[in-house]
Design an enzyme around this catalytic site. Sequence first.
Site, PDB file in Angstrom:
ATOM      1  N   ARG A   1       5.177  14.165  -2.708  1.00 56.13           N
ATOM      2  CA  ARG A   1       3.990  14.804  -3.252  1.00 56.13           C
ATOM      3  C   ARG A   1       4.339  16.209  -3.751  1.00 56.13           C
ATOM      4  O   ARG A   1       5.131  16.924  -3.135  1.00 56.13           O
ATOM      5  CB  ARG A   1       2.887  14.930  -2.197  1.00 56.13           C
ATOM      6  CG  ARG A   1       2.210  13.616  -1.848  1.00 56.13           C
ATOM      7  CD  ARG A   1       1.363  13.064  -2.998  1.00 56.13           C
ATOM      8  NE  ARG A   1       0.703  11.810  -2.663  1.00 56.13           N
ATOM      9  CZ  ARG A   1       1.186  10.595  -2.944  1.00 56.13           C
ATOM     10  NH1 ARG A   1       2.332  10.449  -3.581  1.00 56.13           N
ATOM     11  NH2 ARG A   1       0.498   9.516  -2.614  1.00 56.13           N
TER      12      ARG A   1
ATOM     13  N   HIS B   1       5.260  10.732 -12.074  1.00 55.81           N
ATOM     14  CA  HIS B   1       4.782  10.007 -10.890  1.00 55.81           C
ATOM     15  C   HIS B   1       4.985   8.490 -11.083  1.00 55.81           C
ATOM     16  O   HIS B   1       4.024   7.716 -11.042  1.00 55.81           O
ATOM     17  CB  HIS B   1       3.313  10.330 -10.596  1.00 55.81           C
ATOM     18  CG  HIS B   1       2.917  10.015  -9.186  1.00 55.81           C
ATOM     19  ND1 HIS B   1       2.035  10.771  -8.461  1.00 55.81           N
ATOM     20  CD2 HIS B   1       3.287   9.011  -8.345  1.00 55.81           C
ATOM     21  CE1 HIS B   1       1.869  10.245  -7.263  1.00 55.81           C
ATOM     22  NE2 HIS B   1       2.630   9.160  -7.171  1.00 55.81           N
TER      23      HIS B   1
HETATM   24  P1  NDP Z   1       5.619   6.513   6.334  1.00 50.59           P
HETATM   25  O1  NDP Z   1       4.333   6.874   6.962  1.00 50.59           O
HETATM   26  O2  NDP Z   1       6.189   5.157   6.585  1.00 50.59           O
HETATM   27  O3  NDP Z   1       6.760   7.555   6.784  1.00 50.59           O
HETATM   28  C1  NDP Z   1       6.532   8.914   6.867  1.00 50.59           C
HETATM   29  C2  NDP Z   1       7.740   9.584   7.501  1.00 50.59           C
HETATM   30  O4  NDP Z   1       7.554  10.999   7.491  1.00 50.59           O
HETATM   31  C3  NDP Z   1       7.938   9.191   8.980  1.00 50.59           C
HETATM   32  O5  NDP Z   1       9.309   9.079   9.291  1.00 50.59           O
HETATM   33  C4  NDP Z   1       7.328  10.382   9.730  1.00 50.59           C
HETATM   34  O6  NDP Z   1       7.862  10.619  11.008  1.00 50.59           O
HETATM   35  C5  NDP Z   1       7.720  11.511   8.804  1.00 50.59           C
HETATM   36  N1  NDP Z   1       6.862  12.672   9.019  1.00 50.59           N
HETATM   37  C6  NDP Z   1       5.517  12.769   8.880  1.00 50.59           C
HETATM   38  N2  NDP Z   1       5.090  13.999   9.232  1.00 50.59           N
HETATM   39  C7  NDP Z   1       6.198  14.687   9.596  1.00 50.59           C
HETATM   40  C8  NDP Z   1       6.417  16.001  10.071  1.00 50.59           C
HETATM   41  N3  NDP Z   1       5.398  16.864  10.247  1.00 50.59           N
HETATM   42  N4  NDP Z   1       7.684  16.372  10.371  1.00 50.59           N
HETATM   43  C9  NDP Z   1       8.716  15.496  10.231  1.00 50.59           C
HETATM   44  N5  NDP Z   1       8.582  14.230   9.766  1.00 50.59           N
HETATM   45  C10 NDP Z   1       7.327  13.839   9.468  1.00 50.59           C
HETATM   46  O7  NDP Z   1       5.467   6.786   4.774  1.00 50.59           O
HETATM   47  P2  NDP Z   1       6.207   6.051   3.568  1.00 50.59           P
HETATM   48  O8  NDP Z   1       7.664   6.114   3.807  1.00 50.59           O
HETATM   49  O9  NDP Z   1       5.602   4.725   3.310  1.00 50.59           O
HETATM   50  O10 NDP Z   1       5.772   6.993   2.329  1.00 50.59           O
HETATM   51  C11 NDP Z   1       6.092   8.354   2.282  1.00 50.59           C
HETATM   52  C12 NDP Z   1       5.368   9.037   1.138  1.00 50.59           C
HETATM   53  O11 NDP Z   1       5.942   8.695  -0.125  1.00 50.59           O
HETATM   54  C13 NDP Z   1       3.900   8.672   0.937  1.00 50.59           C
HETATM   55  O12 NDP Z   1       3.079   9.312   1.872  1.00 50.59           O
HETATM   56  C14 NDP Z   1       3.633   9.135  -0.472  1.00 50.59           C
HETATM   57  O13 NDP Z   1       3.212  10.484  -0.461  1.00 50.59           O
HETATM   58  C15 NDP Z   1       5.009   9.050  -1.139  1.00 50.59           C
HETATM   59  N6  NDP Z   1       5.034   8.035  -2.201  1.00 50.59           N
HETATM   60  C16 NDP Z   1       5.305   8.415  -3.493  1.00 50.59           C
HETATM   61  C17 NDP Z   1       5.368   7.487  -4.507  1.00 50.59           C
HETATM   62  C18 NDP Z   1       5.753   7.866  -5.900  1.00 50.59           C
HETATM   63  O14 NDP Z   1       5.685   7.038  -6.809  1.00 50.59           O
HETATM   64  N7  NDP Z   1       6.181   9.086  -6.145  1.00 50.59           N
HETATM   65  C19 NDP Z   1       5.118   6.060  -4.249  1.00 50.59           C
HETATM   66  C20 NDP Z   1       4.884   5.755  -2.857  1.00 50.59           C
HETATM   67  C21 NDP Z   1       4.825   6.723  -1.895  1.00 50.59           C
HETATM   68  P3  NDP Z   1       7.704   9.540  12.208  1.00 50.59           P
HETATM   69  O15 NDP Z   1       8.608   8.394  11.807  1.00 50.59           O
HETATM   70  O16 NDP Z   1       8.174  10.256  13.397  1.00 50.59           O
HETATM   71  O17 NDP Z   1       6.248   9.147  12.215  1.00 50.59           O
HETATM   72  C1  OXD Z   2       1.679   6.175  -3.479  1.00 57.06           C
HETATM   73  C2  OXD Z   2       1.983   6.722  -4.787  1.00 57.06           C
HETATM   74  O1  OXD Z   2       1.385   6.930  -2.550  1.00 57.06           O
HETATM   75  O2  OXD Z   2       2.052   5.944  -5.758  1.00 57.06           O
HETATM   76  O3  OXD Z   2       1.726   4.947  -3.343  1.00 57.06           O
HETATM   77  O4  OXD Z   2       2.196   7.924  -4.917  1.00 57.06           O
END
Ligand code: NDP
Ligand code: OXD
Length: 309
Positions: free
Chosen positions: A224, A272
Amino acid sequence: MAVLFKSTWDSAARWRAELSRFIPDIDIRVWPEYGEPDDITFAVVWGMPPGEFPKFRRLRGIASLGAGVDHLMRLPDLPAGVPVTRLVDPGMTAEMSEYVVLQVLRFHRRLPEYAGFQAMAKWQPLPRADTPSTRVSILGLGVLGQDAAAKLKLLGFKVAGWSRSAKEIAGVETFHGAGGLTAMLATTDILVNLLPLTADTQDIVNADLLAKLPQGAAFVNCARGRHVVDADLLAALDSGQIRGAALDVFRDEPLAADHPYWRHPKVLVTPHVAAATNPVTAAPQVAENILRAARGEPLLNVVDMATGY
Ligand code: NDP
Ligand code: OXD
């Protein structure tokens, strides 16, 4: 029992077609032409404006049309007690890893510099580090971060990752918590952001974090835009602390035409598109949740409202 569909980008017709394969008699109402609000029991949404959710008093579930749910969590009137789900889609995961691998290889093989040389018809091979000694670190070791880590590992990179809770992942050096972040950054050549946007992660890529990277590290942001303090990243690029950035997401999207990122020689902008929501691969789990909500059963991939992801 009707399903509300609202999206800024996704096609209602494509979603209707895919969801109908699992629920042939599905009654989909496309916002804002949803008819009687009390008919709506489930919402499939991206980019819902504030003021809308309180109208739907019989909602039993809200499905995000993306993996991220920050677009929902920031709404002041998200209905309490209604489960929110996110996409966990193998198609989207594979696409994200493609993007990460593409950008990591691009920096590793110095394509940004060669693109500059080509513009000057300059023939100049550059030195580069070996793959096994090139350190790629991932912020966020969730569904997307772990898949990207595994694929980078297969290519032979030295991979590390940071999460909120402690993890053990074969072949990946794992870190957690504030101390863990500092330690990981110190040994990073290419930093990839795959964190969710929450109160804890907003503005995390700031001057302090960037200064903890070795000089000349590269940065890939496919999570993001609000994770990044833009002025700090631009300053780090201009000083040479960061050698280049590949940015797929931005604080305000679409990125304004006069934003410095567009014309910065060390920045690659993509709109994006790292991983798009694909109704063909994502509809099965959304359909399953619509059916579960109708039967009063627990939903899949429910967001933890306390952590916000
Ligand atoms: P998940 O919820 O599966 O994973 C999130 C990870 O971030 C976990 O490992 C979590 O830790 C870690 N995390 C969260 N908060 C913290 C923190 N405060 N400190 C350290 N680590 C933290 O999410 P996804 O992998 O499915 O997706 C990640 C992001 O990718 C989405 O939220 C979205 O914003 C972005 N995205 C972007 C897209 C694009 O096209 N650009 C498409 C799809 C997604 P823990 O494992 O300990 O919970
Ligand atoms: C998502 C994205 O969060 O597309 O899936 O950014």
